[in-house]
Design a protein around this motif. Structure first.
Motif, mmCIF file in Angstrom:
data_model
loop_
_atom_site.group_PDB
_atom_site.id
_atom_site.type_symbol
_atom_site.label_atom_id
_atom_site.label_comp_id
_atom_site.label_asym_id
_atom_site.label_seq_id
_atom_site.Cartn_x
_atom_site.Cartn_y
_atom_site.Cartn_z
ATOM 1 N N SER A 58 98.077 12.010 -63.309
ATOM 2 C CA SER A 58 99.335 11.604 -62.687
ATOM 3 C C SER A 58 100.357 11.175 -63.735
ATOM 4 O O SER A 58 101.558 11.426 -63.584
ATOM 5 C CB SER A 58 99.093 10.462 -61.702
ATOM 6 N N THR A 59 99.901 10.540 -64.793
ATOM 7 C CA THR A 59 100.815 10.126 -65.861
ATOM 8 C C THR A 59 101.385 11.335 -66.594
ATOM 9 O O THR A 59 102.588 11.391 -66.888
ATOM 10 C CB THR A 59 100.089 9.202 -66.852
ATOM 11 N N LEU A 60 100.530 12.307 -66.888
ATOM 12 C CA LEU A 60 101.007 13.506 -67.577
ATOM 13 C C LEU A 60 101.980 14.303 -66.714
ATOM 14 O O LEU A 60 102.911 14.922 -67.228
ATOM 15 C CB LEU A 60 99.817 14.386 -67.966
ATOM 16 N N ASP A 61 101.769 14.261 -65.401
ATOM 17 C CA ASP A 61 102.656 14.994 -64.482
ATOM 18 C C ASP A 61 103.881 14.185 -64.083
ATOM 19 O O ASP A 61 104.773 14.704 -63.409
ATOM 20 C CB ASP A 61 101.886 15.393 -63.219
ATOM 21 N N GLY A 62 103.890 12.902 -64.440
ATOM 22 C CA GLY A 62 105.027 12.059 -64.092
ATOM 23 C C GLY A 62 105.103 11.702 -62.624
ATOM 24 O O GLY A 62 106.189 11.510 -62.082
ATOM 25 N N VAL A 63 103.950 11.576 -61.975
ATOM 26 C CA VAL A 63 103.923 11.229 -60.554
ATOM 27 C C VAL A 63 103.071 9.983 -60.361
ATOM 28 O O VAL A 63 102.348 9.547 -61.255
ATOM 29 C CB VAL A 63 103.375 12.389 -59.691
ATOM 30 N N THR A 64 103.143 9.411 -59.166
ATOM 31 C CA THR A 64 102.336 8.246 -58.810
ATOM 32 C C THR A 64 101.430 8.619 -57.646
ATOM 33 O O THR A 64 101.908 9.083 -56.610
ATOM 34 C CB THR A 64 103.230 7.060 -58.410
ATOM 35 N N ASN A 65 100.124 8.415 -57.825
ATOM 36 C CA ASN A 65 99.195 8.801 -56.754
ATOM 37 C C ASN A 65 98.262 7.673 -56.333
ATOM 38 O O ASN A 65 97.368 7.877 -55.516
ATOM 39 C CB ASN A 65 98.371 10.021 -57.177
ATOM 40 N N GLY A 66 98.438 6.491 -56.876
ATOM 41 C CA GLY A 66 97.621 5.354 -56.480
ATOM 42 C C GLY A 66 96.212 5.365 -57.017
ATOM 43 O O GLY A 66 95.376 4.545 -56.603
ATOM 44 N N ALA A 67 95.901 6.268 -57.966
ATOM 45 C CA ALA A 67 94.541 6.373 -58.482
ATOM 46 C C ALA A 67 94.095 5.085 -59.168
ATOM 47 O O ALA A 67 92.941 4.676 -59.049
ATOM 48 C CB ALA A 67 94.434 7.554 -59.446
ATOM 49 N N ALA A 68 95.003 4.440 -59.883
ATOM 50 C CA ALA A 68 94.651 3.201 -60.593
ATOM 51 C C ALA A 68 94.246 2.111 -59.603
ATOM 52 O O ALA A 68 93.273 1.369 -59.842
ATOM 53 C CB ALA A 68 95.820 2.736 -61.454
ATOM 54 N N PHE A 69 94.974 2.012 -58.501
ATOM 55 C CA PHE A 69 94.640 0.998 -57.492
ATOM 56 C C PHE A 69 93.272 1.273 -56.878
ATOM 57 O O PHE A 69 92.447 0.365 -56.732
ATOM 58 C CB PHE A 69 95.708 0.983 -56.403
ATOM 59 N N TYR A 70 93.012 2.526 -56.535
ATOM 60 C CA TYR A 70 91.736 2.864 -55.905
ATOM 61 C C TYR A 70 90.568 2.651 -56.866
ATOM 62 O O TYR A 70 89.495 2.169 -56.460
ATOM 63 C CB TYR A 70 91.759 4.313 -55.421
ATOM 64 N N LEU A 71 90.766 2.993 -58.140
ATOM 65 C CA LEU A 71 89.692 2.794 -59.111
ATOM 66 C C LEU A 71 89.440 1.309 -59.351
ATOM 67 O O LEU A 71 88.284 0.877 -59.444
ATOM 68 C CB LEU A 71 90.051 3.486 -60.427
ATOM 69 N N ALA A 72 90.515 0.535 -59.427
ATOM 70 C CA ALA A 72 90.352 -0.916 -59.601
ATOM 71 C C ALA A 72 89.631 -1.519 -58.403
ATOM 72 O O ALA A 72 88.749 -2.391 -58.565
ATOM 73 C CB ALA A 72 91.718 -1.567 -59.791
ATOM 74 N N ALA A 73 89.979 -1.078 -57.206
ATOM 75 C CA ALA A 73 89.328 -1.600 -56.001
ATOM 76 C C ALA A 73 87.851 -1.218 -55.966
ATOM 77 O O ALA A 73 86.990 -2.036 -55.601
ATOM 78 C CB ALA A 73 90.037 -1.066 -54.757
ATOM 79 N N TYR A 74 87.545 0.015 -56.363
ATOM 80 C CA TYR A 74 86.148 0.455 -56.365
ATOM 81 C C TYR A 74 85.338 -0.333 -57.394
ATOM 82 O O TYR A 74 84.216 -0.762 -57.109
ATOM 83 C CB TYR A 74 86.080 1.950 -56.672
ATOM 84 N N SER A 75 85.906 -0.533 -58.573
ATOM 85 C CA SER A 75 85.214 -1.294 -59.605
ATOM 86 C C SER A 75 84.996 -2.744 -59.175
ATOM 87 O O SER A 75 83.927 -3.318 -59.401
ATOM 88 C CB SER A 75 86.003 -1.255 -60.921
#
Length: 220
Positions: free
Chosen positions: A182-199
């Motif tokens: 998402s960072t390389l594409d310049g978009v926001t997809n919430g992946a960081a939030f979901y990974l933090a929540a899973y961890s």
């Protein structure tokens, strides 16, 4: 033995005599280095798959050390002594998970910028790679400890362990790769939030699951 003393002991054992930590780091570095050589000089393709390569290699590298979380202590009787000591099994499990992350997850975090460089990611993406690894490795250690406790007394437990652990680590690979992509594409997809929540959920719940697995195998 206190939690801090147990963590320090396990970290020393992990690095002693070319232990599982050095094996995991060598595996991660070797695979990340070989992938660009196999694909060839195609920076666009490397950048597209970089997140997936880094997260998959990190998970597989950590997998090499899961079998040693409890096995050595179980075989020499130290685990029974620790279980009979002042620490609860939940505290023992949390200490083991923390020691595994400090001995394996943190070194993987430290060398992850090398992986970004090897995969020809732009300089500003190094922080993103660090973020993905930092958010994902706690879950890897926590889930790995659960699998190690469940297969502790099983014959060929090292072969069964990946079958238990890898499906549970699929979200780490998906969301970790999503953060980089998402960072390389310049978009926001919430992946960081979901990974933090899973961890967070994995770290919070895994000591209880590990303690249950240890009770079953120790007959406590």
């Amino acid at each position: 033995m206190s939690c801090l003393a147990l963590i320090g002991r396990d970290i020393r054992l992990a690095f002693r005599g070319g232990g599982s930590t050095l094996l995991a780091l060598a595996f991660f570095t070797t695979v990340v280095t070989l992938v660009p050589l196999g694909i060839g000089p195609q920076p666009g393709l490397l950048r597209a798959i970089a997140g997936g390569i880094i997260t998959v290699c990190g998970v597989l590298a950590a997998l090499l050390s899961f079998d040693h979380l409890f096995q050595a202590d179980f075989e020499d009787g130290s685990l029974e002594v620790l279980a009979a000591g002042p620490l609860s099994l939940e505290s023992l499990a949390a200490s083991k998970i923390a020691a595994h992350w400090l001995a394996t997850g943190f070194p993987l975090l430290a060398i992850s910028p090398f992986a970004a460089f090897a995969l020809e990611l732009p300089g500003n993406s190094f922080i993103v790679v660090l973020k993905a690894v930092a958010l994902g490795t706690p879950a890897v250690s926590a889930v790995g400890a659960v699998g190690a406790s469940l297969t502790l007394a099983a014959k060929r437990g090292g072969l069964i362990l990946p079958l238990i652990v890898l499906p549970l680590l699929t979200p780490v690979v998906i969301f970790g790769a999503g953060i980089v992509r998402s960072t390389l594409d310049g978009v926001t997809n919430g992946a960081a939030f979901y990974l933090a929540a899973y961890s967070f959920a994995a770290v919070l719940l895994s000591p209880f699951a590990v303690a249950a697995g240890l009770r079953t195998n120790l007959g406590a």
